[in-house]
Design a protein around this motif. Sequence first.
Motif, PDB file in Angstrom:
ATOM      1  N   ASP A 162      -2.937   6.347   8.006  1.00 13.59           N
ATOM      2  CA  ASP A 162      -2.143   5.134   7.799  1.00 13.59           C
ATOM      3  C   ASP A 162      -2.425   4.245   9.001  1.00 13.59           C
ATOM      4  O   ASP A 162      -1.939   4.504  10.104  1.00 13.59           O
ATOM      5  CB  ASP A 162      -0.655   5.478   7.691  1.00 13.59           C
ATOM      6  N   ALA A 173       4.517  12.827   5.745  1.00 16.81           N
ATOM      7  CA  ALA A 173       3.170  12.264   5.873  1.00 16.81           C
ATOM      8  C   ALA A 173       2.142  13.382   6.045  1.00 16.81           C
ATOM      9  O   ALA A 173       1.098  13.398   5.380  1.00 16.81           O
ATOM     10  CB  ALA A 173       3.113  11.299   7.047  1.00 16.81           C
ATOM     11  N   ALA A 228       1.563   1.165  10.665  1.00 14.78           N
ATOM     12  CA  ALA A 228       2.902   1.660  10.339  1.00 14.78           C
ATOM     13  C   ALA A 228       3.858   1.411  11.496  1.00 14.78           C
ATOM     14  O   ALA A 228       3.554   1.742  12.636  1.00 14.78           O
ATOM     15  CB  ALA A 228       2.839   3.158  10.028  1.00 14.78           C
ATOM     16  N   ILE A 234      -1.775  12.963   5.619  1.00 19.90           N
ATOM     17  CA  ILE A 234      -1.934  11.837   6.553  1.00 19.90           C
ATOM     18  C   ILE A 234      -2.064  12.429   7.954  1.00 19.90           C
ATOM     19  O   ILE A 234      -1.102  12.975   8.491  1.00 19.90           O
ATOM     20  CB  ILE A 234      -0.714  10.876   6.517  1.00 19.90           C
ATOM     21  N   THR A 278       0.841   6.300   1.630  1.00 19.94           N
ATOM     22  CA  THR A 278      -0.579   5.944   1.708  1.00 19.94           C
ATOM     23  C   THR A 278      -1.332   6.551   0.521  1.00 19.94           C
ATOM     24  O   THR A 278      -2.281   5.957  -0.004  1.00 19.94           O
ATOM     25  CB  THR A 278      -1.208   6.453   3.031  1.00 19.94           C
ATOM     26  N   ILE A 308      -1.256   8.217  12.274  1.00 18.21           N
ATOM     27  CA  ILE A 308      -0.416   7.053  11.966  1.00 18.21           C
ATOM     28  C   ILE A 308      -0.578   6.073  13.121  1.00 18.21           C
ATOM     29  O   ILE A 308      -0.244   6.398  14.268  1.00 18.21           O
ATOM     30  CB  ILE A 308       1.068   7.461  11.800  1.00 18.21           C
ATOM     31  N   PRO A 354       4.737   6.345   5.713  1.00 18.74           N
ATOM     32  CA  PRO A 354       3.317   6.706   5.746  1.00 18.74           C
ATOM     33  C   PRO A 354       2.850   7.618   4.610  1.00 18.74           C
ATOM     34  O   PRO A 354       1.693   7.525   4.179  1.00 18.74           O
ATOM     35  CB  PRO A 354       3.157   7.398   7.105  1.00 18.74           C
ATOM     36  N   GLU A 392      -3.387   1.462   4.579  1.00 17.94           N
ATOM     37  CA  GLU A 392      -2.224   1.255   5.438  1.00 17.94           C
ATOM     38  C   GLU A 392      -0.969   1.199   4.583  1.00 17.94           C
ATOM     39  O   GLU A 392      -1.052   1.083   3.354  1.00 17.94           O
ATOM     40  CB  GLU A 392      -2.367  -0.054   6.208  1.00 17.94           C
ATOM     41  N   THR A 393       0.181   1.280   5.243  1.00 20.45           N
ATOM     42  CA  THR A 393       1.444   1.056   4.513  1.00 20.45           C
ATOM     43  C   THR A 393       2.175  -0.205   4.973  1.00 20.45           C
ATOM     44  O   THR A 393       2.839  -0.852   4.188  1.00 20.45           O
ATOM     45  CB  THR A 393       2.415   2.250   4.679  1.00 20.45           C
TER      46      THR A 393
END
Length: 255
Positions: A3, A24, A6, A29, A221, A32, A218, A200-201
Amino acid sequence: MIDTHAHIYAKEFDQDRDQVVQRALEQGIEKILLPNIDLDSIEPMLHTEATYPDICHSMMGLHPCYVDNNVKQTLETVHAWFAKHSFIAVGEIGIDLYWDKTYQKEQEWAFVTQLNWAKELDLPVVIHTRDSIKETLALLAKEQDGSLSGVFHCFGGSIEDAKAINDLDFHLGLGGVTTFKNGGMDLVIPSLNLDYVILETDCPYLAPVPHRGKRNEPSYTQLVANRVAELRNCSAAEIASITTQNAKQLFKLAP
């Protein structure tokens, strides 16, 4: 996956940050990335990075919405942080003309100033644009001497915009907007050069469908990757692999 944008240091996550990070990780993920926005966000951002040092990586910059007539002094404080801490990017920076154009000149000055920091520090930049793609591209084109790299985060523009950004050797950050029914990205994503795409978020904002209107995080994602894969007629695993490699290269993240 990574991600790449964030704000999990924001107060919206104060009650359940550990669980958010855990979710996440469960979704695959592995990193971050945390963009700074103003002077008040520095301390919570660095605290979040210190709490999750293998996962979270901070950037340093001044968001255009926090630019005012005190911008010179604010930027001096922001710039001083580069001597005190290691950051992965200059960001988030840019131009936002959506809410208010009062400080457009100051925003443009701050943007160019921070682009020059990126050149000096050999760091990528994370660019925020809202109702300002032409203005941003014009300034970036003037400053691009071959040493600048970075991403237009939360990309929601046209195929022509994407090409202009890629021609300057800049990436596109795709987030929740890619899942919105009337976002228009279903017409753009099939034509994008995947070598320049990262995920990305922008959490807690812009949650993807089916969480639209709620707090983003996150782990979502994965929903962005799924939608991009659907529009590209390939697997989500392929999108995850390509975008993760792109992000690691852009932000010089260790494999």
